[in-house]
Design a protein around this motif. Structure first.
Motif, short mmCIF file in Angstrom:
data_model
loop_
_atom_site.label_atom_id
_atom_site.label_comp_id
_atom_site.label_asym_id
_atom_site.label_seq_id
_atom_site.Cartn_x
_atom_site.Cartn_y
_atom_site.Cartn_z
N ARG A 92 41.27 43.54 38.28
CA ARG A 92 40.08 43.92 37.52
C ARG A 92 38.82 43.29 38.12
O ARG A 92 37.78 43.95 38.23
N ALA A 93 38.91 42.04 38.51
CA ALA A 93 37.74 41.32 39.02
C ALA A 93 37.20 41.92 40.32
O ALA A 93 35.99 41.93 40.54
N VAL A 94 38.09 42.42 41.18
CA VAL A 94 37.65 42.95 42.47
C VAL A 94 37.75 44.48 42.53
O VAL A 94 37.65 45.08 43.60
N ALA A 95 37.95 45.10 41.37
CA ALA A 95 37.96 46.57 41.23
C ALA A 95 39.06 47.25 42.04
O ALA A 95 38.86 48.30 42.63
N LEU A 96 40.26 46.65 42.04
CA LEU A 96 41.43 47.30 42.62
C LEU A 96 42.12 48.13 41.55
O LEU A 96 42.10 47.74 40.37
N SER A 148 42.44 29.90 37.32
CA SER A 148 42.19 30.52 36.01
C SER A 148 41.08 29.79 35.27
O SER A 148 40.66 28.70 35.65
N SER A 149 40.67 30.39 34.18
CA SER A 149 39.69 29.74 33.29
C SER A 149 40.38 28.64 32.51
O SER A 149 41.61 28.65 32.34
N PRO A 150 39.63 27.67 32.00
CA PRO A 150 40.23 26.63 31.17
C PRO A 150 40.97 27.19 29.94
O PRO A 150 42.05 26.72 29.60
N ASN A 180 33.05 38.08 36.01
CA ASN A 180 33.28 39.35 35.33
C ASN A 180 34.68 39.47 34.72
O ASN A 180 35.06 40.54 34.29
N GLU A 181 35.43 38.38 34.70
CA GLU A 181 36.80 38.40 34.19
C GLU A 181 37.08 37.07 33.50
O GLU A 181 37.12 36.03 34.15
N ALA A 182 37.27 37.11 32.19
CA ALA A 182 37.41 35.89 31.38
C ALA A 182 38.61 35.03 31.76
O ALA A 182 38.60 33.83 31.56
#
Length: 142
Positions: free
Chosen positions: A82-86, A48-50, A21-23
């Protein structure tokens, strides 16, 4: 990135997850949970993402204490929030709860290199030598 926070800051309903859910992110895991340690603090690993890694590639030997280190740290911590809704600022920023962190940028890495399997399997096995390898770099799924 690895970071340390007081127990209870991060959600307790998972120890590790592929992040969809987070690029900016691909993987998040609790080292404390994985090792089943009872502690007042937790240490988390963030990959992180590539695309993010490629955009922020920098030589590791000249990273500590630089503006690049601060920039990437803040971007990754915001992405974890953002990914874990903090709420924003829970981890990073001047009032963030991160006690310590270590950022590793793989300047020599090729983050989008992948194994191209001819048989659509995500591992390699050599029966003659009785050895195998597996890893996310063997998967065709990013």
């Amino acid at each position: 990135l690895i970071f340390e926070v007081e127990k209870g800051v991060m959600p307790s309903d998972f120890d590790a997850a592929f992040v969809e859910n987070e690029a900016t992110l691909r993987w998040l895991s609790s080292n404390t949970g994985k090792l089943q340690q009872k502690a007042e603090h937790e240490v988390w690993t963030v990959l992180s993402s590539p695309a993010f890694g490629k955009q922020h590639k920098a030589p590791q030997e000249f990273l500590e204490g630089t503006a690049k280190e601060a920039e990437v740290l803040e971007l990754l911590l915001a992405a974890v929030e953002r990914a874990v809704a903090l709420p924003a600022g829970t981890l990073g920023g001047a009032s963030g709860s991160v006690r310590r962190s270590k950022l590793q940028l793989w300047g020599a890495a090729l983050p989008i290199s992948r194994w191209a399997s001819s048989d659509a399997v995500d591992f390699v096995w050599d029966a003659a030598h009785r050895i195998g390898i597996a890893g996310d770099w063997l998967s065709s799924v990013p």
